[in-house]
Design an enzyme around this catalytic site. Structure first.
Site, PDB file in Angstrom:
ATOM      1  CB  SER A 129      -0.810  -3.674   7.751  1.00  0.00           C
ATOM      2  OG  SER A 129      -1.983  -2.934   7.503  1.00  0.00           O
TER       3      SER A 129
ATOM      4  CG  ASP B 154      -7.421  -6.922   6.837  1.00  0.00           C
ATOM      5  OD1 ASP B 154      -6.466  -6.693   7.609  1.00  0.00           O
ATOM      6  OD2 ASP B 154      -7.662  -6.218   5.841  1.00  0.00           O
TER       7      ASP B 154
ATOM      8  N   GLY C 157       0.324 -19.951  18.542  1.00  0.00           N
ATOM      9  CA  GLY C 157      -0.649 -20.766  19.285  1.00  0.00           C
ATOM     10  C   GLY C 157      -0.630 -20.481  20.783  1.00  0.00           C
TER      11      GLY C 157
ATOM     12  CE1 TYR D  12       0.976  -7.969  -4.139  1.00  0.00           C
ATOM     13  CE2 TYR D  12       1.287  -6.447  -2.315  1.00  0.00           C
ATOM     14  CZ  TYR D  12       1.334  -7.734  -2.830  1.00  0.00           C
ATOM     15  OH  TYR D  12       1.733  -8.778  -2.019  1.00  0.00           O
ATOM     16  N   GLY D  13      -2.809  -5.401  -4.050  1.00  0.00           N
ATOM     17  CA  GLY D  13      -3.436  -5.409  -2.726  1.00  0.00           C
ATOM     18  C   GLY D  13      -4.412  -4.274  -2.488  1.00  0.00           C
TER      19      GLY D  13
ATOM     20  CG  HIS E  31      -6.987  -2.824  10.089  1.00  0.00           C
ATOM     21  ND1 HIS E  31      -5.666  -2.431  10.240  1.00  0.00           N
ATOM     22  CD2 HIS E  31      -6.976  -3.799   9.155  1.00  0.00           C
ATOM     23  CE1 HIS E  31      -4.907  -3.143   9.426  1.00  0.00           C
ATOM     24  NE2 HIS E  31      -5.671  -3.976   8.764  1.00  0.00           N
TER      25      HIS E  31
ATOM     26  NE  ARG F 283      -2.399  -1.287   3.537  1.00  0.00           N
ATOM     27  CZ  ARG F 283      -1.845  -0.484   4.443  1.00  0.00           C
ATOM     28  NH1 ARG F 283      -1.901   0.826   4.292  1.00  0.00           N
ATOM     29  NH2 ARG F 283      -1.272  -0.969   5.508  1.00  0.00           N
TER      30      ARG F 283
ATOM     31  CE  LYS G 239      -6.158  -3.488   4.428  1.00  0.00           C
ATOM     32  NZ  LYS G 239      -6.341  -3.980   5.796  1.00  0.00           N
TER      33      LYS G 239
ATOM     34  CB  CYS H 141       0.878  -6.130  13.911  1.00  0.00           C
ATOM     35  SG  CYS H 141       2.037  -4.837  13.426  1.00  0.00           S
TER      36      CYS H 141
ATOM     37  CG  ASN I 136       3.001  -6.433   1.916  1.00  0.00           C
ATOM     38  OD1 ASN I 136       2.360  -6.932   2.843  1.00  0.00           O
ATOM     39  ND2 ASN I 136       2.429  -5.625   1.024  1.00  0.00           N
ATOM     40  CB  SER I 137       5.259 -12.262  -0.622  1.00  0.00           C
ATOM     41  OG  SER I 137       5.795 -12.892   0.524  1.00  0.00           O
ATOM     42  NE  ARG I 138       0.049  -8.793   2.602  1.00  0.00           N
ATOM     43  CZ  ARG I 138      -0.548  -8.342   3.715  1.00  0.00           C
ATOM     44  NH1 ARG I 138      -1.591  -8.955   4.235  1.00  0.00           N
ATOM     45  NH2 ARG I 138      -0.067  -7.269   4.320  1.00  0.00           N
TER      46      ARG I 138
ATOM     47  CG  ASN J 184      -0.258 -15.026  20.766  1.00  0.00           C
ATOM     48  OD1 ASN J 184       0.626 -14.802  21.598  1.00  0.00           O
ATOM     49  ND2 ASN J 184      -0.116 -14.736  19.482  1.00  0.00           N
TER      50      ASN J 184
END
Ligand code: GDP
Ligand code: PGA
Ligand code: MN
Ligand code: MN
Length: 627
Positions: A279, A304, A535, A228-229, A257, A89, A237, A281, A406-408, A537
């Site tokens: 983003s 998201d 896990g 992208y994205g 978000h 972004r 967004k 995190c 930032n690959s997705r 968490n």
């Protein structure tokens, strides 16, 4: 469908063929489509229907242009590599073009809407020449929601159409709802790369000039130059956060978000949690978490975005407007996020800017402990593992990771093996607790409970995090990211805080979600994470759930309630008492350094910061002995 029937109609530019607009298509939609076609001059106009046949045609087209490569190892899945300049972004190119600059506030870029439109109209002029203009009707959230949130994205990118088909409910059904007279959002996108006759296309066409623009009063989005994205999939967004946050302010709800998850205790008690982290995190990971503590179960509702509104019972209900997952690839593996692995294993996915293995599969840092001996990296170059970076990430001899940070992966959420049945519920689920969180090496404890709603809003409004690769610009810089919405608030941030305060004031306090602040990313002196995360968490979620009925102990500190002695379940975790204390500690020196940053932040936002939040800051300083 009445293919071609508009090509000679009044107002239709000569020579442009319109395909697939069914009889009964909304005249308002048609006239917008024709207006855009006249400006952008595509070779063809195609209404998308969301069908499998359409997907196959898009895939075939992109295989032909080299935009994607078919993966031999995963069913109906493809590898894409973007232009190296179009990877995240672009916050510095993102604008809120409200009529009054005060409505954009101090945290958004602003330009006068008329001035912006004249700049962008010049850019759009002829920008789709040689390409197909797709008209994509879509719906954010269930079709049978009380007020279905519809939109139409016009784009000249096949990659965007294919991605939107995964990420949104896209096609004929959405068009029918638009034709039936429901309101819809106009979302115009172009990669800004016209093709001259005979000109060879490139695999990832885009433009060096980029604009991502929201016109909040008109509920309209204009995007140019990026494929992208969040820059290009405008349902995500631009619509579901920036435009929707303005709708939510006007109509008394919240567009956030946030992930949404369902958690069931060993006794069978069900709670729904929402969590806002900036983003990259940890939202997708927490949403799909596999608990490490016995008897606890987590199911996924969203990873998201959450739209939250009060139900008739006075509780706050959340719905996920999306239909897919657009997850950060690096760090995703069987030992961190096995449910994401199971989701993508089912196929039907697009992978962008990850590495390609020699046997037609994907790889990224953290997918497996050891990389294959040879990869094609995201820039299409040979890649062989060499050293490690300071975080233990594999690099090649040139010092480069195989995948962009930032690959997705882009994959249908319905393939998630732990999707909750309530995902399909049009009114959503009642939220028991909201977690705010960020990526901080210091200062912020593992978990803190707010004293009440107003204090919780203060925690959210002053949330801070280190910047990540999800946006262009420097990485690792601490900044305020209120409610993890800094790049997404479609109006004045101070007014947004006031809206949060008002939402609480209008409600029955006992039914409001309890608010917590978490930080999985605190470090020790050697730079290692103090908390194992992922896990594990689930242990923090357990404490949160047990705080709701008061069964877990808490200690009051100047910043809120932290776990009391023995109340956080660390059974079998192997943390020493000192390590746990370091993760939980409220350090006065660190907070003494934090307060001026919060003051600076409020000063930046200015007069619109609600008095109640200034009061919260004053009482925090008092409790810390700093005033
Ligand atoms: P999102 O962008 O907010 O959805 O974040 P993701 O869940 O995709 O995670 C972003 C990055 O943070 C990935 O590289 C994850 O592996 C990493 N991450 C997620 N959760 C944790 C955690 O609990 N601890 C640590 N150390 N890293 C995490
Ligand atoms: P993320 O989503 O929050 O999963 O990173 C994309 C983004 O926010 O850019
Ligand atoms: Mn996001
Ligand atoms: Mn995510």
């Amino acid at each position: 469908s009445i293919s071609g029937s508009f090509s000679a109609g009044p107002g239709v530019p000569a020579g442009i063929k319109v395909e697939g607009a069914p009889a009964g298509t909304s005249p308002a939609l048609l006239s917008w489509v024709l207006e855009v076609a006249e400006l952008t001059r595509p070779d063809r106009v195609v209404f998308t229907d969301g069908s499998d046949q359409e997907w196959d045609r898009l895939i075939e087209h992109m295989l032909g242009t080299g935009t994607i490569t078919k993966l031999a190892a995963k069913e109906n899945s493809y590898w894409a590599a973007s232009d190296p300049t179009d990877v995240a972004r672009v916050e510095d190119r993102t604008y809120i073009c409200s009529v009054d600059p005060a409505d954009a506030g101090a945290t958004n870029n602003w330009m006068d809407p008329t001035a912006m439109k004249s700049i962008m109209t010049a850019l759009y002029e002829g920008c789709m020449t040689g390409r197909t203009m797709y008209v994509m009707p879509f719906c954010m959230g269930p079709y049978d929601a009380p007020n279905p949130k519809l939109g139409v994205e016009i784009t000249d990118s096949e990659y965007v159409v294919a991605s939107m088909r995964i990420m949104t409910r896209m096609g004929t059904k959405a068009l029918e709802l638009i034709n039936a007279g429901n309101p819809w959002v106009k979302a115009l996108h172009s990669i800004g790369a016209p093709l001259a006759p005979g000109q060879q296309d490139v695999p990832w066409p885009c433009n060096d000039t980029k604009y991502i623009v929201q016109f909040p009063e008109e509920r309209t989005i204009w995007s140019f130059g990026s494929g992208y994205g969040g820059n290009a999939l405008l349902g995500k967004k631009c619509y579901s956060l920036r435009i929707a946050s303005v709708m939510a302010r006007d109509e008394g709800w919240l567009a956030e978000h946030m992930l949404i998850l369902k958690i069931t205790s060993p006794a069978g008690k069900v709670d729904y949690l929402a969590a806002a982290f900036p983003s990259a995190c940890g939202k997708t990971n927490l949403a799909m978490l596999e608990p490490t503590i016995p008897g606890w179960k987590v199911e996924t509702l969203g990873d998201d975005i959450a739209w939250m509104t009060f139900g008739e019972d006075g509780r706050l209900y959340a719905v996920n407007p999306e239909y897919g997952l657009f997850g950060v690839a690096p760090g995703t593996g069987w030992n961190t996020n096995p449910n994401a692995m199971r989701t993508i294993a089912q196929g039907n996915s697009l992978f962008t800017n990850v590495a390609l293995t020699d046997d037609g599969d994907i790889w990224w840092e953290g997918l497996t402990e050891e990389p294959p001996a040879h990869l094609t990296d995201w820039k299409g170059r040979d890649w062989t593992p060499s050293g490690l970076d300071e975080h233990g990430r594999r690099l090649d001899s040139a010092g480069e990771p195989s995948s962009h940070p930032n690959s997705r992966f882009c994959t249908p959420i319905t393939q998630c093996p732990i999707i909750a049945d309530e995902y399909f519920e049009p009114v959503g689920v009642p939220i028991s607790a909201i977690l705010f969180g960020g990526r901080r090496k210091t200062t912020i404890p593992l978990v803190t409970q707010s004293r009440d709603w107003q204090h919780g809003v203060f925690m959210g409004a002053t949330l801070s995090s280190e910047t990540t690769a999800a946006a262009t610009g420097a990485v690792g810089v601490v900044r305020r990211d209120p409610m993890a919405m800094l790049p997404f608030i479609g109006y004045n941030a101070g007014d947004y805080f006031a809206h949060w305060i008002d939402m609480g004031k209008g409600a029955d306090e006992s039914k409001l979600p309890k608010i917590f602040y978490v930080n999985w990313f605190r470090r020790d002196a050697d730079g290692g994470f103090l908390w194992p995360g992922f896990g594990e968490n689930s242990r923090v979620l357990k404490w949160v759930i047990e705080r709701l009925d008061g069964s877990a102990a808490a200690v009051e500190t100047p910043i809120g309630h932290v776990p009391g002695e023995g109340s956080l379940d660390v059974d079998g975790l192997g943390l020493t008492a000192d390590e746990l204390a370091a993760a939980l500690t409220v350090d006065r020196e660190e907070w003494a350094a934090e307060i001026p940053l919060i003051e600076e932040w409020f000063a930046k936002i200015g007069d619109s910061v609600p008095t109640s939040l200034r009061d919260e800051l004053d009482s925090l300083k008092l409790r810390l002995g700093l005033s």
